[in-house]
Structures are given as C-alpha cells and as structure tokens.
Scaffold this motif. Sequence first.
Motif, short mmCIF file in Angstrom:
data_model
loop_
_atom_site.label_atom_id
_atom_site.label_comp_id
_atom_site.label_asym_id
_atom_site.label_seq_id
_atom_site.Cartn_x
_atom_site.Cartn_y
_atom_site.Cartn_z
N HIS A 52 0.83 -1.21 0.00
CA HIS A 52 0.00 0.00 0.00
C HIS A 52 0.86 1.25 0.00
O HIS A 52 0.55 2.25 -0.67
CB HIS A 52 -0.94 -0.01 1.21
N LEU A 55 2.05 1.81 -3.45
CA LEU A 55 0.94 2.22 -4.31
C LEU A 55 0.61 3.69 -4.12
O LEU A 55 0.33 4.41 -5.10
CB LEU A 55 -0.28 1.35 -4.03
N ILE A 59 0.79 6.36 -7.11
CA ILE A 59 -0.40 7.14 -7.48
C ILE A 59 -0.03 8.62 -7.61
O ILE A 59 -0.45 9.31 -8.55
CB ILE A 59 -1.54 6.95 -6.45
N VAL A 64 0.27 4.76 -11.12
CA VAL A 64 -0.85 3.91 -10.69
C VAL A 64 -2.08 4.79 -10.49
O VAL A 64 -1.99 5.96 -10.12
CB VAL A 64 -0.48 3.18 -9.38
N GLN A 66 -6.25 4.53 -8.82
CA GLN A 66 -7.17 3.73 -8.00
C GLN A 66 -8.60 4.02 -8.41
O GLN A 66 -9.00 5.18 -8.49
CB GLN A 66 -6.99 4.01 -6.51
N TYR A 73 -6.62 -1.23 -7.98
CA TYR A 73 -5.52 -0.45 -8.53
C TYR A 73 -5.15 -0.92 -9.94
O TYR A 73 -5.09 -2.12 -10.21
CB TYR A 73 -4.29 -0.57 -7.63
#
Length: 275
Positions: A52, A55, A59, A64, A66, A73
């Motif tokens: 996480h 990620l 992001i 990435v 979501q 994802y």
Amino acid sequence: MKKGEKDEDWSQRRIQSIEVGFKVIRAMEAADGPMPLRDIAAAAGMPPSKAHLYLVSFIREGLVRQDPHTGHYGLGAFAIQLGHSAIRQVDIVDLAREELGVLQAATGFATYLSLWGNRGPGIVSKVDGHRQGSLAVRLGYVLPLTASATGQVFLAWLDRGVTAPILDEERNSARLSEENWTLNPDLIADTERLEALIEGVRERGFATSKNNINANFAAMAAPVFDHSGQIAATVTVLGSDKSMTGTKAKAVTSVLLETTGRLSRRLGYAPRVKG
C-alpha cells in the motif's frame, strides 16, 4: 543520510527500494485489469501494508491509479505515456540487426528481416549465409504471399483486409510466372487449401517453403509481434533444401523461434497465459 553513512551506501539502499517497489508495478503489468490490494501484495511477495505504501507513492507520480468505486488499482496515465515513449524509441530494424547475425552464426543460413509494405512483404535487413551458394538475398525485394515462407507468415497473422488486395493481385496477374515462382498456382485459387495452409502456419508458429522461388533452396520464417500483439515483422532463414530437413530443420526451428521471441519481447510483446 545518517552520520557516518557513505554516499554509495545511501545510493545502494535507494536502488534496492526502487527494485522492491517495481515488484508491485510488474505484478500489475502482468494482470488483465485493475487488482485489489491483497492480490497485488501476494503477486509482489510482500505484506499488504508495505504494498500500500508503494501504491500511494506511485499514485502521486501517475504510475498507478485507483478506481474510486471498487478501490482496485491499475496502471496510471504516466505508465501509459512511458509505454508509448518506449515504443517510439524502438526501431525494429536496428533491434533485429544483431539478432540476424546471431541467427546466421547459429545456422549458417542467410537470414533476413521483412516488413509489410504497400506491395507486400519486403526485405529490409539481411545477413548473408555460408550455405546459400550463389543465391543473393536482395534488400528491397518483395516476396510473394503464397509462394514464400515469409509471405505465408504475414497471411497467417496480418489482418485480412490488409493482405487481401495483394493476394488478389497475385491471383489476377502474371507475376508468378514472370518471377518463375514454382508454387502450384492452383493453391491461390483454391480457398480451402489456402486456408488450411494458413491455419497450419498459425498452429506451428512458423512457415516453411521449399523449391518454390528458387530450385534447391528452402526457407523458414516466423513472426515478430509488437506490444499490442500485432505482427510487426518476419524473420526468415534461407539455405539449401538438403540442409533444412529432419533433425537439422528442428534445430533451425528452435533457434529461429528463440530469435523472434527475443525480438518480440524487446518490442513489448507479452503473451497472456490462457487460464
């Protein structure tokens, strides 16, 4: 940086962190679509809490995204931009030049790369072989679709709307007899036989021809695929028909497919494993 740490120690730790983080990216790249956190973590081999953190950082950088509804994802806009940029920087002719040399050294045969043009498949790069005798492979030479292994590969994997006009031209012109191509002309007119030939090429993953264009010579060709799974080029080996039979032919097939596989991967091709 902590007191007493050397610059190279800090740099090495940062590089290792990137490598760990890219386990997450690779897990997502291999997926067919957006994934839940638990699946990404499992594929990357790390706890969900650790995945996480990566990620969240990805992001922020656009690698990435979501889904706001599912929470899953997927790869983001910047990942797509990177892919397109890499594709723009790839030149199949340059990539293939070294591979053609390796293939020629392994087989002794002439090797060449063909791209699709407005008149059909044309030879754009070549390495002469030790076993081709006086036969010359000419750059720019346009090969027939039905009478050559190269052409049969394009027939098998290129869109029918693209190959149909060239195939019709071969059917309706005297090109075959003018070029002394010796394939039985009835094959061009026999749709069922031609379809069976094309299907056989797809199933094997390569095409062969013998004594069709030049007497006493045989050829074997296989496709190179790009990032989208479309055929980008064809690699062909050409040599004496007596040298391309039995166990010798199997050895040539193996090396040829290894060559086209490497080229395809360098173009971003990643075949999906059927479940």
